[in-house]
Each structure stands twice: as structure tokens, then as C-alpha cells.
Design an enzyme around this catalytic site. Structure first.
Site, PDB file in Angstrom:
ATOM      1  N   ALA A   1      42.482  32.454  34.340  1.00  0.00           N
ATOM      2  CA  ALA A   1      41.399  31.183  34.119  1.00  0.00           C
ATOM      3  C   ALA A   1      41.076  31.400  32.707  1.00  0.00           C
ATOM      4  O   ALA A   1      40.990  32.532  32.120  1.00  0.00           O
ATOM      5  CB  ALA A   1      40.464  31.049  35.042  1.00  0.00           C
TER       6      ALA A   1
ATOM      7  N   GLY B   1      43.807  34.029  37.264  1.00  0.00           N
ATOM      8  CA  GLY B   1      44.374  32.661  37.896  1.00  0.00           C
ATOM      9  C   GLY B   1      45.645  32.329  37.543  1.00  0.00           C
ATOM     10  O   GLY B   1      46.296  31.630  38.404  1.00  0.00           O
TER      11      GLY B   1
ATOM     12  N   GLU C   1      47.373  33.969  40.469  1.00  0.00           N
ATOM     13  CA  GLU C   1      47.106  32.998  41.654  1.00  0.00           C
ATOM     14  C   GLU C   1      47.798  31.935  41.713  1.00  0.00           C
ATOM     15  O   GLU C   1      48.323  31.473  42.449  1.00  0.00           O
ATOM     16  CB  GLU C   1      45.485  32.708  41.707  1.00  0.00           C
ATOM     17  CG  GLU C   1      44.674  33.851  41.833  1.00  0.00           C
ATOM     18  CD  GLU C   1      43.213  33.724  41.701  1.00  0.00           C
ATOM     19  OE1 GLU C   1      42.997  33.557  40.447  1.00  0.00           O
ATOM     20  OE2 GLU C   1      42.298  33.970  42.629  1.00  0.00           O
TER      21      GLU C   1
ATOM     22  N   GLU D   1      39.926  40.503  37.279  1.00  0.00           N
ATOM     23  CA  GLU D   1      38.842  39.694  37.507  1.00  0.00           C
ATOM     24  C   GLU D   1      37.512  40.647  37.469  1.00  0.00           C
ATOM     25  O   GLU D   1      36.467  40.385  37.126  1.00  0.00           O
ATOM     26  CB  GLU D   1      38.656  38.626  38.673  1.00  0.00           C
ATOM     27  CG  GLU D   1      39.337  37.575  38.508  1.00  0.00           C
ATOM     28  CD  GLU D   1      40.697  37.621  38.935  1.00  0.00           C
ATOM     29  OE1 GLU D   1      41.166  38.696  39.325  1.00  0.00           O
ATOM     30  OE2 GLU D   1      41.423  36.602  39.028  1.00  0.00           O
TER      31      GLU D   1
END
Ligand code: DAK
Length: 260
Positions: free
Chosen positions: A66, A111, A114, A134
């Protein structure tokens, strides 16, 4: 389909989506997530498209996570909203009735890992690197990583990756079942397209019902999941593809599936 941060090409029934923010290692910001969601709504509705491939632009990154710059100033409520958007996108990908292949060309972190987990199949280039880093940023995975990673590779290995934030290479990802196969980077797209072509040559309804059976069945206990499979197996017999597939076998010829 024209987007700011995505490139979409349609080739012989396969949609190839390239996440295109090379200056930020293809990091997922709000705009990119909204565009991905929109693209998947269109892919689901478009009968021409039978398989989707997701990849990243350039040779260094699939998606490096992200977008950290966009996330850094978020309030708690904004962060929750951002996480919900990410979850929604992964759900659209997972629930898309057509198979989705991640062609992983470099870093698939946070992300990005993911996003790969939301896909049905992961083909890794030799330079692929996976991780959920993260915790290095003081947060936890926010787009389903704590759940999908554990379901795919098991609780212990998922906990190790998420607690340490360590990156693993393609060989280790393959060993633990995170990657389906490893190929040289220059063969990544061709291999993924060939896999798409193989799938496209099967009965489309059968492939879609198989995806539904696996995806939804995994959320049920074995007894109910097997009942569910039996229902979907029965449904295959409502298609002309089933009649054609079995007749072609008996007549010793290639089946000509029409997707009906
Ligand atoms: N976001 C934004 N920019 C990124 C980025 C990212 N995730 N990753 C790389 N970049 C940018 C870098 O800032 C740099 O920009 P400039 O300085 O050139 O402007 C450019 O891409 C090139 O990166 P590097 O110079 O760092 O390149 P290197 O080859 O040296 O290193 C790297 C590549 C991928 C190892 C490194 O860039 C890196 O460690 N990137 C960060 C990886 C990472 O930590 N990913 C996880 C992100 S966190 C949640 C919602 C979502 C999430 C969590 C919670 N809620 C709302 C609760 C998800 C979180 C994540 O995904």
C-alpha cells in the site's frame, strides 16, 4: 478501459492488467484500488474475458505495498476506510467467477503480497520477493494478509512472516506453497498467458463452478462443503458443455465448448 494507474489489454479472452505506478514501485493508493475495483466489475460482466492476469509494470516490482506516503498522515477513521476499500478490492478479485492469475515480477510486499493472495494462482518470476513488512511501519497487514496468508500457507509460517517482516525469495515462496511455480522473468507473462489459454480451452462453466466450489467450500465444514460440491456438480449437467465434453470423449475427439 482507460485508467490513470492501470494498463488493460485484452488478448484472446485474457485481460492483462498492469499496475502502472513504476516511480512508487506500483504501490497501491486509493485511486489505484478504485480503478482495480472498477476493472474487475467490468471483467466480471464482459463475456469475452475468461481469465485475468495481474502484473506490475517494470522489472523490479509487482506491487511494493500500500502507498506508505499516502497512508502516513491518515487518521484512524481514514485508515479504516482505506483498509475497507482494500478488502473490497480483494473480495471483487476473489469473487470474480473467472480465474485470476498473479504474474509476480519482483517485490510483492505488504498490500502487494495481499493482492497476490487475493488471486487464484501465483506465478513468480525468479526475482520475486514476498513479504508482509507492515510491522516495520508500526501497523499490521490491512488488506486481508493476516487471514489469507494463514489460510494459504498455515498459521505458523504466516505468523513468522508477519511477526518478523522478513522477505522471502521465489524459491522459498514456492517451497511453502505461496507461489505455484517459478519461471525466469522474461518468460513470466508468456507462461501466465499459456496457463490462461489452457484454462480457456476447458469448459468455461466447469472452471467457474470449480472456482466457486473451492472458494466457498473452504469456508464450510467438510460435510457441508461436499454437499455443496454435489450441488454444483449437478448444475454442470444443465450445460451443453457437459453434454459436448462427454460426447467428445466418447467420440474420441476434441471437445468444442461454447460456454453454454
Ligand atoms: N509506498 C510508497 N512508495 C514506495 C513504496 C510503498 N509501499 N515502496 C517503494 N516506494 C517508492 C520509494 O519511496 C521510492 O520513491 P522515491 O524515493 O524514488 O520517490 C521508490 O519507490 C523506489 O524505492 P526504493 O528507492 O526504496 O527502491 P529499492 O530498490 O532501494 O527498495 C523496496 C525497494 C521495495 C525493498 C523498498 O522500496 C521498500 O522496502 N518499500 C516499502 C515496502 C513495504 O514496506 N511495503 C509494505 C507497505 S505497508 C492498512 C491498510 C493497508 C495496509 C496496512 C494497514 N490499514 C488501513 C489498517 C498495508 C500496508 C502496506 O502494504
Amino acid at each position: 478501459m482507460t485508467y490513470e494507474n492501470l494498463l488493460v489489454e485484452i488478448e484472446n479472452g485474457t485481460a492483462i492488467v498492469t499496475i502502472n505506478r513504476p516511480k512508487a514501485m506500483n504501490a497501491l493508493n486509493e485511486k489505484t484500488l478504485i480503478e482495480l475495483q472498477d476493472a474487475f466489475v467490468n471483467f466480471t460482466a464482459d463475456d469475452v474475458i475468461q481469465v485475468i492476469i495481474i502484473t506490475g509494470s517494470g522489472e523490479k516490482a509487482f506491487v511494493a505495498g500500500a502507498d506508505i506516503a499516502a497512508m502516513q498522515p491518515l487518521t484512524a477513521l481514514e485508515a479504516r476506510q482505506f483498509a475497507k476499500l482494500g478488502h473490497q478490492v480483494m473480495r471483487h478479485i476473489e469473487a470474480c467467477p473467472k480465474p485470476v492469475i498473479a504474474a509476480i515480477n519482483g517485490f510483492a510486499l505488504g498490500g502487494g503480497c495481499e493482492l497476490a493472495l487475493g488471486c487464484d494462482i501465483r506465478v513468480a518470476a525468479e526475482n520475486a520477493r514476498f513479504g508482509q513488512p507492515e510491522v516495520n511501519l508500526g501497523v499490521i497487514p490491512g488488506f486481508g494478509g493476516t487471514q489469507r496468508l494463514a489460510r494459504l500457507i498455515g498459521k505458523g509460517r504466516a505468523m513468522e512472516l508477519i511477526f518478523t517482516g522478513d522477505m522471502i525469495d521465489a524459491v522459498e515462496a514456492y517451497r511453502i506453497g505461496l507461489a505455484n511455480k517459478i519461471v525466469p522473468l522474461d518468460q513470466l507473462l508468456d507462461t501466465s498467458k499459456k496457463m490462461a489459454e489452457t484454462i480457456i480451452n476447458k469448459g468455461p462453466h466447469a472452471v467457474r463452478l470449480a472456482k466457486e466450489a473451492i472458494r466457498n467450500g473452504l469456508e464450510l465444514d467438510l460435510e457441508r462443503a461436499n454437499q455443496y460440491e454435489a450441488e454444483l456438480f449437478g448444475l454442470c449437467f444443465a450445460t451443453t458443455d457437459q453434454k459436448e465434453g462427454m460426447l467428445a470423449f466418447l467420440e474420441k475427439r476434441q471437445a468444442k465448448f461454447k460456454g453454454k
